[in-house]
Motif scaffolding. Structure first.
Motif, short mmCIF file in Angstrom:
data_model
loop_
_atom_site.label_atom_id
_atom_site.label_comp_id
_atom_site.label_asym_id
_atom_site.label_seq_id
_atom_site.Cartn_x
_atom_site.Cartn_y
_atom_site.Cartn_z
N ILE A 73 0.94 13.00 -76.89
CA ILE A 73 1.75 14.09 -77.43
C ILE A 73 3.16 13.97 -76.87
O ILE A 73 3.36 14.02 -75.65
CB ILE A 73 1.14 15.46 -77.08
N ASN A 74 4.14 13.75 -77.75
CA ASN A 74 5.51 13.56 -77.28
C ASN A 74 6.43 14.75 -77.57
O ASN A 74 7.59 14.75 -77.17
CB ASN A 74 6.12 12.28 -77.85
N VAL A 75 5.91 15.77 -78.26
CA VAL A 75 6.70 16.99 -78.54
C VAL A 75 5.83 18.22 -78.30
O VAL A 75 4.70 18.28 -78.80
CB VAL A 75 7.23 17.02 -79.99
N VAL A 76 6.36 19.17 -77.55
CA VAL A 76 5.70 20.46 -77.38
C VAL A 76 6.51 21.52 -78.13
O VAL A 76 7.73 21.61 -77.96
CB VAL A 76 5.59 20.84 -75.89
N VAL A 77 5.84 22.28 -78.98
CA VAL A 77 6.47 23.39 -79.69
C VAL A 77 5.89 24.68 -79.12
O VAL A 77 4.68 24.90 -79.19
CB VAL A 77 6.23 23.31 -81.21
N GLU A 78 6.75 25.51 -78.54
CA GLU A 78 6.32 26.73 -77.84
C GLU A 78 6.66 27.93 -78.70
O GLU A 78 7.84 28.22 -78.94
CB GLU A 78 7.00 26.79 -76.47
N LEU A 79 5.64 28.68 -79.16
CA LEU A 79 5.85 29.83 -80.05
C LEU A 79 5.02 31.03 -79.60
O LEU A 79 4.34 31.68 -80.40
CB LEU A 79 5.48 29.46 -81.49
N ILE A 80 5.05 31.33 -78.28
CA ILE A 80 4.29 32.47 -77.77
C ILE A 80 5.25 33.61 -77.43
O ILE A 80 6.45 33.41 -77.29
CB ILE A 80 3.42 32.09 -76.56
N ASP A 81 4.70 34.82 -77.27
CA ASP A 81 5.53 36.00 -77.01
C ASP A 81 5.92 36.15 -75.54
O ASP A 81 7.00 36.63 -75.23
CB ASP A 81 4.80 37.27 -77.46
N ASP A 82 5.03 35.77 -74.64
CA ASP A 82 5.21 35.99 -73.21
C ASP A 82 6.29 35.05 -72.67
O ASP A 82 6.08 33.84 -72.57
CB ASP A 82 3.88 35.77 -72.49
N ALA A 83 7.45 35.61 -72.28
CA ALA A 83 8.57 34.77 -71.83
C ALA A 83 8.26 34.04 -70.53
O ALA A 83 8.68 32.90 -70.33
CB ALA A 83 9.83 35.62 -71.68
N ASP A 84 7.55 34.69 -69.62
CA ASP A 84 7.23 34.05 -68.34
C ASP A 84 6.26 32.89 -68.54
O ASP A 84 6.46 31.80 -67.97
CB ASP A 84 6.63 35.07 -67.37
N ALA A 85 5.23 33.12 -69.33
CA ALA A 85 4.27 32.04 -69.62
C ALA A 85 4.95 30.92 -70.40
O ALA A 85 4.68 29.73 -70.18
CB ALA A 85 3.08 32.60 -70.40
N ALA A 86 5.86 31.30 -71.29
CA ALA A 86 6.59 30.29 -72.08
C ALA A 86 7.41 29.39 -71.17
O ALA A 86 7.47 28.16 -71.37
CB ALA A 86 7.49 30.98 -73.10
N PHE A 87 8.07 29.97 -70.17
CA PHE A 87 8.88 29.16 -69.25
C PHE A 87 8.01 28.17 -68.48
O PHE A 87 8.39 27.01 -68.29
CB PHE A 87 9.65 30.05 -68.29
N GLU A 88 6.85 28.62 -68.03
CA GLU A 88 5.94 27.71 -67.32
C GLU A 88 5.56 26.53 -68.19
O GLU A 88 5.54 25.38 -67.74
CB GLU A 88 4.69 28.47 -66.88
N ILE A 89 5.24 26.82 -69.44
CA ILE A 89 4.84 25.75 -70.38
C ILE A 89 6.00 24.80 -70.64
O ILE A 89 5.86 23.58 -70.57
CB ILE A 89 4.33 26.37 -71.70
N VAL A 90 7.18 25.36 -70.94
CA VAL A 90 8.33 24.54 -71.28
C VAL A 90 8.76 23.69 -70.09
O VAL A 90 9.04 22.49 -70.23
CB VAL A 90 9.50 25.43 -71.77
#
Length: 407
Positions: free
Chosen positions: A66-83
């Motif tokens: 997987i060479n691209v991650v697309v982040e489309l969740i509501d939780d900004a804190d969890a989103a930052f961890e993922i990104v």
């Protein structure tokens, strides 16, 4: 330049996530495939087969294919961890989370540099309207003087309904929620916070200045009452929640989010429903006007798709204005002409905060003043007095007033 193949790991499968899945099926020319989708709720019914889903983020983050991650969740804190984790793994990232990007802009910028991978977030600013890439590319060298606009489709829908259809605020808000334009907890939208996060992102790309959320004053539409709506109707005006930033003569930037009266001569007057509209002004090209849908699954997914397409050509933001050190700081030392609705008992004290009073009105039910006030004093009133509502009439040239006249 040939396109490279993109193998996508998708986080989130709500309205926008499913919208992206749908539009990808209709764009066969783009060599992009959703390999895995990570969601939280194992029991929630999904529109596609369960075999496409995982409930462990590491199945995507640790997958070398997987060479691209697309982040489309509501939780900004969890989103930052993922990104952050994805960037550290060397994966390109696309996000639509404006709160996450605005709150962690400097950290995300550093991660992109350190790991030499792109992060794109066009959908985080104005949904379907391609404003960020235009600020990055078209306005690279032209001297941008100001940017202002309607950047929140939910509040624009609510204001359109209250002005044009005479709906009360609560009814219009409920309609926006039922249509999926506003969240069940709508404060992010109606309090002006969503617009502020978007303005912070636009500030970085327009003027090269990275600001913190608490540096920007935002007043939403949640306190607007019948008096202001009646005032607008009688004068042939509309109320729009406007985010704006402009350079002052000393080079410093003023930025804020406020409801604003706009007349038919203003291009934003005709931007209704869930549409966004942005006006840019430059030294050489004068004004440009962008308009597009600012809410909804497919409009937002189209911006995400555009970013994915750009990644297939190895596009990345160069942050040229930040790299050149063009950002010269923010200032609140500016003056605004506003209408302020307030409680009767606060009348005398509130007037002391104004430089000039042009109009004052009171009856048994309501009271308001129109006049000129500093942005600093406006913020103080918002913090000290309950039950007030500000509507911007216009910005005023600072040289017309002496700072010592302001409390």
């Amino acid at each position: 330049m040939s396109r490279k193949n993109l193998n996508i790991g998708l986080f989130g499968f709500g309205c926008v996530g499913f919208g992206l899945y749908e539009v990808l099926q209709k764009t066969p020319g783009l060599k992009a495939n959703i390999s895995r989708i990570c969601v939280k709720d194992k029991n929630k019914p999904r529109e596609i087969d369960k075999q496409h889903f995982t409930y462990d983020k590491n199945e995507i983050l640790n997958d070398a294919t997987i060479n691209v991650v697309v982040e489309l969740i509501d939780d900004a804190d969890a989103a930052f961890e993922i990104v952050a984790a994805a960037l550290k793994k060397g994966k390109a990232v696309v996000s639509a989370n404006k709160k996450m990007v605005a709150e962690h802009f400097e950290e995300l910028l550093q991660l992109q540099k350190q790991y030499n991978v792109p992060l794109l977030y066009e959908a985080a600013a104005c949904a379907s309207m391609p404003i960020i890439r235009n600020l990055e590319e078209y306005y690279d060298n032209d001297l941008l003087e100001s940017i202002e606009g309607i950047v929140n489709g939910s509040t624009n829908y609510i204001l359109t309904k209250t002005i044009q259809e005479n709906l009360i605020y609560e009814t219009a808000l409920k309609q926006a929620q039922d249509k999926g334009f506003a969240e069940s907890n709508p404060l992010l939208d109606v309090g002006g916070f969503d617009a502020k996060y978007k303005l912070l992102i636009l500030l970085a790309h327009a003027f090269g200045h990275i600001a913190k959320p608490d540096e920007i004053i935002n007043i939403g539409i949640d306190n607007i009452g019948e008096l202001e709506l009646k005032y607008a109707r009688e004068k042939g005006l509309k109320i729009k929640l406007v985010a704006q930033a402009y350079k002052n003569p000393d080079g410093k930037i003023t930025a804020f989010v406020l409801p604003k009266f706009v007349g038919p001569e203003n291009r934003l007057y005709h931007v209704d429903d869930v549409f966004n509209g942005v006006i840019t002004k430059t030294a050489f090209a004068d004004t440009h006007f962008f308009v597009g849908r600012g809410a909804g699954a497919h409009p937002t997914a189209s911006a995400v798709l555009s970013d994915i397409s750009a990644l297939s050509y190895d596009y990345k933001y160069e942050y040229k204005k930040i790299e050149r050190g063009e950002g010269s700081g923010l200032t609140h030392d500016v003056y605004l002409k506003v209408l302020l609705r307030h409680r009767h008992e606060d009348n005398i004290v509130l007037k002391d905060h104004f430089v000039t009073i042009e109009e004052s009105y009171t009856n048994n039910h309501s009271a308001y003043v129109t006049g000129v006030i500093s942005l600093t004093n406006l913020k103080q009133i918002g913090e000290l007095f309950g039950g007030t509502s500000f509507i911007l009439i216009e910005t005023v040239a600072a040289q017309h007033y002496q700072p010592e006249l302001v409390d």
